[in-house]
Design an enzyme around this catalytic site. Structure first.
Site, PDB file in Angstrom:
ATOM      1  N   ASP A 696       4.252   8.169   7.968  1.00  0.00           N
ATOM      2  CA  ASP A 696       2.815   8.037   7.760  1.00  0.00           C
ATOM      3  C   ASP A 696       2.583   7.968   6.253  1.00  0.00           C
ATOM      4  O   ASP A 696       3.458   8.279   5.448  1.00  0.00           O
ATOM      5  CB  ASP A 696       2.071   9.215   8.393  1.00  0.00           C
ATOM      6  CG  ASP A 696       0.642   8.859   8.781  1.00  0.00           C
ATOM      7  OD1 ASP A 696       0.072   7.910   8.188  1.00  0.00           O
ATOM      8  OD2 ASP A 696       0.075   9.527   9.658  1.00  0.00           O
ATOM      9  N   TRP A 697       1.390   7.597   5.853  1.00  0.00           N
ATOM     10  CA  TRP A 697       1.108   7.260   4.455  1.00  0.00           C
ATOM     11  C   TRP A 697       1.158   8.512   3.568  1.00  0.00           C
ATOM     12  O   TRP A 697       0.412   9.455   3.770  1.00  0.00           O
ATOM     13  CB  TRP A 697      -0.241   6.564   4.366  1.00  0.00           C
ATOM     14  CG  TRP A 697      -0.151   5.068   4.485  1.00  0.00           C
ATOM     15  CD1 TRP A 697      -0.720   4.163   3.641  1.00  0.00           C
ATOM     16  CD2 TRP A 697       0.542   4.288   5.476  1.00  0.00           C
ATOM     17  NE1 TRP A 697      -0.415   2.880   4.043  1.00  0.00           N
ATOM     18  CE2 TRP A 697       0.358   2.928   5.167  1.00  0.00           C
ATOM     19  CE3 TRP A 697       1.317   4.616   6.582  1.00  0.00           C
ATOM     20  CZ2 TRP A 697       0.904   1.887   5.920  1.00  0.00           C
ATOM     21  CZ3 TRP A 697       1.874   3.589   7.343  1.00  0.00           C
ATOM     22  CH2 TRP A 697       1.668   2.249   7.012  1.00  0.00           C
TER      23      TRP A 697
END
EC number: 3.2.1.21
Length: 947
Positions: A696-697
């Site tokens: 995920d970012w």
């Protein structure tokens, strides 16, 4: 040339909206009489929630059809006085975007009802609709408070006045997931229907159901209990540091139908129709499972569809089992009165088996069918399903022998079903030496050859092998390849989440294309303001129980992705509705893993049919937003395998998912971004996954027992999580890959393994086809003309200290957007000033909403200024993303823009610069910073000054 017909796309989405509506109560008031006047109360009739908030809902659209819009377009007669009153109120009380990322209010302020207005309305008809709206999303869980899970006093006042004045009251719930239903006891509505969040066509589909054009056929994807405390996860949900999954496999109806039937208001799978159906079913045993044949007959007076749901009751032996488990379903076509249809539902042995994580059956770490009687039930919901088949297994059968993986290291007691009922037992703990396991699966290194002139196209055309290509890549090339670049990388479609693959100059020279990711799952998020299609939310999609319909809808989405050169949608979201207050439940499907996996597989089949990919996320156990970056989800291996991993497994095995995103948080003590057991043992070794994985970012990564570090790419690659999302620049970064290669913590072979995963995927994309000049273009037809910001992709301004942007001549027409990109050379806190003037009257109101990376930072309203410049300011705006996209949305015309000025207040801390932390992390931290330092909206309102 492939054509995407926008009208067909709209129609398909409206079909989904209609089929996902779940009618729970109907005392003969629905369908409405189209020729009679209907009153609609509730401001959400004008501010329809098309989706939840955060990355999963930030789709820019040209038009949203709300419920009132849908009724009017369908020819319904509405009370114009009531509608005008709401329009006037909303004009004076505009939509409240809240305080930026994670700070949106759960609901909007309701209009107090004037007694005389209600009484006059009641004189024109006896039927009224009340609409309740709710939102939540990323970084913002729901809360058991008024305005979120509970109704506000204002909403209750509306319901009371409507109930007192109308003999027929309909309540519609425009929500992302279930809310408290106690209002049924208090106000006795004549009809209640969940219409969810339906994207840009939500009102169209809802109107069709209300007016009887479509008989409701949606089914609850979650159990509705009487009280929030009835859900077994409630004791631990919202804990900030450790969330103990003490309920184990007993999630949703698995718990209620086993231990607490009397606490259920509406059961899983429930949903009414305007007609009635008769279901008769029988089954037979096959070599690898069971086949259920169900005959469905419409015995009512209206046409409609029905869902046949098949549940299993497995023998409650050494492994405690739930009383019912969904193992199959099918939906009929539209059946006319007296028409019937026969459905065939296949149940595999894998759907029947349970996982032994302790060895209590004599088969540790295996999927087994214990000896005993297996009984199957078929019907329209978990409670009404009737026994239709049973078989007896004489001895325990091993379906699949595995190795222990992802088991907990923290001791805790878990719920178990014994012969006496509910009890608790010690949870089996991990026996695995993770470091030794990783060494046992080290890949062989491909010898470095240097540049041999082999391009990736040579591999694609069969001239060379992928290993020969990878042998050319040096350590720096391999390091760059595991970096995703974003957000809003200029290498791919403007305003998207990330580029991956060819993100460095030498990689591009070798013929590696840059693949493009766009946030989902409710449609494409394009932060430059480009309009896209907003789809129905995940909960609504699950409620349709219609696999083929969802595949058709996502085929259209896949074509839209191709038209916008997007290769991966960051969705479907597949986490389980473990608790009703999870803020991102709207993105996810259900409390049931079989329904979750089946609907995700249907979406993927649609995307795959046109050559694009969906990234299944968040892998795994991302079941609350509170402290999601650091929360440790502690669960048994059995609960993970049977509940929280099961949907992902179905998507991988059934629809060959090829892209996976891990979570922000930990599972059993280890951040998922660096979990070898999760990313290699389970996903690849046991399920056969052959795609690529991403974080995920700006996710944390750690080694067991060590602190999290966003730069620990070595642990990520060792786990076979292939790409870190995201870095500001794919060419450079502050990660530890090169250092880890030097000191032996990481092998070059492991880097090559990730390169192989990434490049194998890249060669299957349209990005590769475009690079080779072999891609077939997609033309969008019949899309309504809209005012576009033609220069949005070309306006890039370097922010190195302070910056002044000349805005003179910018059009400020009603509902026009103006976008520009700031290339941020120095991360830090900035003051943003906007100066404009107007010759309109002093009473004129010209609102401008400022969006940064798709998040609303505030709305500033100019009045007539007599032609004098007036300045508004966002006093402090954190800017930590290199390519930061701003969008100004003009609510009305009449404003003459002058300039925008950015002034640096203070630089980012050295540690932040070193980590190159970017937008999504920033939004998270900014939200909590705002909450801690400003209890009012003063900061976001800015300051007005004449000069």
């Amino acid at each position: 040339m492939i054509k995407l017909d926008w009208n067909e796309y709209l129609e398909k989405a409206a079909e989904v909206n209609a089929e996902g509506a779940v009618l729970l109560v109907n005392n003969g008031v629905l369908p409405l009489d189209k020729n009679a006047v209907t009153q609609v109360f509730g401001r959400i009739q004008l501010d329809y929630y098309k989706s939840g908030t955060g990355s999963g809902g930030m789709v820019n659209v040209a038009k949203v059809t709300g419920i009132t819009d849908g009724l009017i377009e369908a020819g319904a007669k509405l009370n114009e006085d009531v509608l005008k009153a709401y329009k006037d109120y909303v004009a004076e009380h505009p939509y409240d975007y809240g305080e930026g990322w994670g700070g949106e209010p759960w609901c909007q302020e309701e209009m107090p009802l004037d007694d005389s207005l209600v009484k006059r309305a009641a004189e024109s008809s006896d039927t009224a609709i009340c609409i309740i709206g709710r939102t939540a999303g990323e970084e913002q869980d729901n809360s058991c408070k008024a305005g979120s899970y509970l109704l506000t006093d204002g909403e209750k006042a509306i319901l009371r006045k409507v109930r007192d004045n109308f003999s027929k009251m309909v309540i519609l719930l425009n929500v992302g997931n279930i809310i408290d239903m106690g209002f049924i006891d208090e106000f006795s509505p004549d009809a209640v229907m969940y219409v969810w969040q339906g994207g840009m066509t939500g009102g169209t589909g809802t109107a069709r159901v209300l007016l009887g054009e479509v008989s409701p056929c949606g089914k609850l994807p979650d159990t509705i209990a009487y009280d929030i405390t009835d859900y077994p996860s409630d004791k631990n949900f919202h804990n900030r540091d450790v969330d103990i999954y003490a309920e184990d496999i007993f999630v949703g109806y698995r718990y209620f139908d086993t231990f607490a039937k009397d606490r259920v208001r509406f059961p899983f799978g429930y949903g009414l129709s305007y007609t009635q159906f008769e279901i008769s079913a029988e089954g037979r045993k096959t070599d690898d499972g069971v086949v259920i044949t169900a005959k469905v007959k419409n015995i009512g007076s209206a046409a409609g569809k029905e869902v046949v749901q098949v549940y299993l009751e497995a023998p409650n032996c050494k492994l405690g089992k739930a009383a019912r488990v969904l193992c199959g379903f099918e939906k009929t076509k539209v059946l006319a009165p007296n028409e019937e249809q026969t459905l065939t539902i296949e149940v595999t042995e894998r759907d029947i088996a349970s996982y032994d994580d302790s060895g209590i059956t004599g088969n540790a770490f295996a999927w087994v069918e214990e000896a005993g009687e297996y009984t199957f039930y078929a019907g329209s919901d978990v409670r009404s399903a009737k026994e239709c088949f049973a078989f007896t297994l004489d001895s325990t059968k091993v379906i699949e022998q595995l190795e222990q993986a992802l088991a907990p290291v923290t001791p805790f007691k878990r719920m178990v079903r014994t012969a006496e009922g509910l009890s608790y037992e010690d949870t089996p703990l991990s026996k695995v030496d993770e470091a030794a396991r990783r060494l046992g699966y080290l890949p062989a290194e491909t010898a470095y050859t240097g540049d041999k002139g082999i391009a990736l196209s040579d591999v694609a055309h069969g001239k060379n092998t992928l290993d020969e290509f990878i042998a050319q890549l040096d350590d720096n090339d391999l390091n760059c390849l595991v970096r995703g670049e974003g957000m809003c990388s200029p290498k791919v479609t403007p305003g998207t989440a990330a580029a991956f693959g060819g993100v460095a100059k030498h990689l591009e020279e070798l013929g590696i294309p840059a693949g493009c990711c766009s946030d989902g799952p409710s449609g494409m998020r394009l932060d430059v303001g480009t309009k896209a299609f907003s789809l129905p939310n995940g909960t609504l999609i699950a409620a349709t129980f219609n696999k083929s319909l969802i595949t058709e809808l996502f085929t259209y989405l896949g074509l839209e992705m191709r038209a916008n050169k997007v290769d991966c949608l960051l969705g479907p979201g597949m986490n389980i509705h473990r608790h009703p207050l999870n803020g991102r439940n709207f993105e996810y499907f259900s409390e049931d893993p079989f329904l979750t996996g089946t609907m995700a597989a249907a979406e993927l089949e649609g995307l795959h049919s046109v050559g694009v990919e969906g990234t299944i996320k968040h892998f795994c156990a991302n079941n609350q937003e509170t402290n999601r970056h650091f929360i440790d989800s502690v669960a048994s291996e059995r609960a993970l395998r049977e509940i929280y991993l099961k949907g992902f497994e179905i998507a991988v095995r059934k629809s060959k998912a090829r892209s996976v995103m891990t979570t922000y948080g930990k599972v059993n003590g280890l951040w998922t971004a660096g979990s070898f057991d999760l990313n290699t043992m389970i996903l690849r070794k046991q399920w056969g996954f052959d795609g690529f994985t991403m974080t995920d970012w700006w996710a944390n990564i750690n080694d067991r027992g060590c602190a999290p570090d966003k730069n620990n790419f070595a642990a990520m690659v060792r786990a076979q999580n292939d790409v870190y999302m995201v870095c500001a620049d794919g060419e450079s970064g502050s990660d530890n890959v090169i250092a880890a290669l030097a000191d032996g913590r990481l092998t070059r072979a492991e880097l090559q393994r990730s390169a192989r995963n990434i490049l194998s995927f890249m060669m299957s994309t349209h990005a590769m086809a475009r690079k080779l000049g072999e891609d077939e273009a997609v033309e969008v037809i019949n899309k309504p003309a809209e005012t576009v910001d033609d220069g949005e992709g070309d306006r890039v301004f370097l922010l190195d200290g302070d910056l002044t942007i000349d805005m003179s001549g910018v059009k400020t027409e009603r509902n026009l957007d103006y976008s520009f990109t700031v290339d941020v050379a120095q991360f830090g806190q900035y003051r943003m000033e906007m100066t404009a003037s107007s010759t309109q009257s002093e009473l004129a109101q010209m609102p401008v909403t400022v969006f940064s990376m798709g998040t609303a930072w505030g709305t500033f309203t100019w009045n007539g200024t007599g032609g004098k410049p007036v300045t508004f300011a966002v006093e402090e705006m954190p800017m930590f993303s290199r390519y930061t996209i701003f969008r100004l949305h003009f609510g009305l015309g009449g404003l003459d823009m002058d300039k925008i000025v950015f002034k640096k207040i203070r630089p980012a801390e050295a540690q932040v610069c070193r980590l190159r932390i970017s937008e999504r992390w920033l939004q998270t931290q900014t939200y909590f910073w705002l909450k801690a330092n400003f209890q009012s909206k003063k900061l976001l309102r800015g300051r007005r000054a004449y000069r």
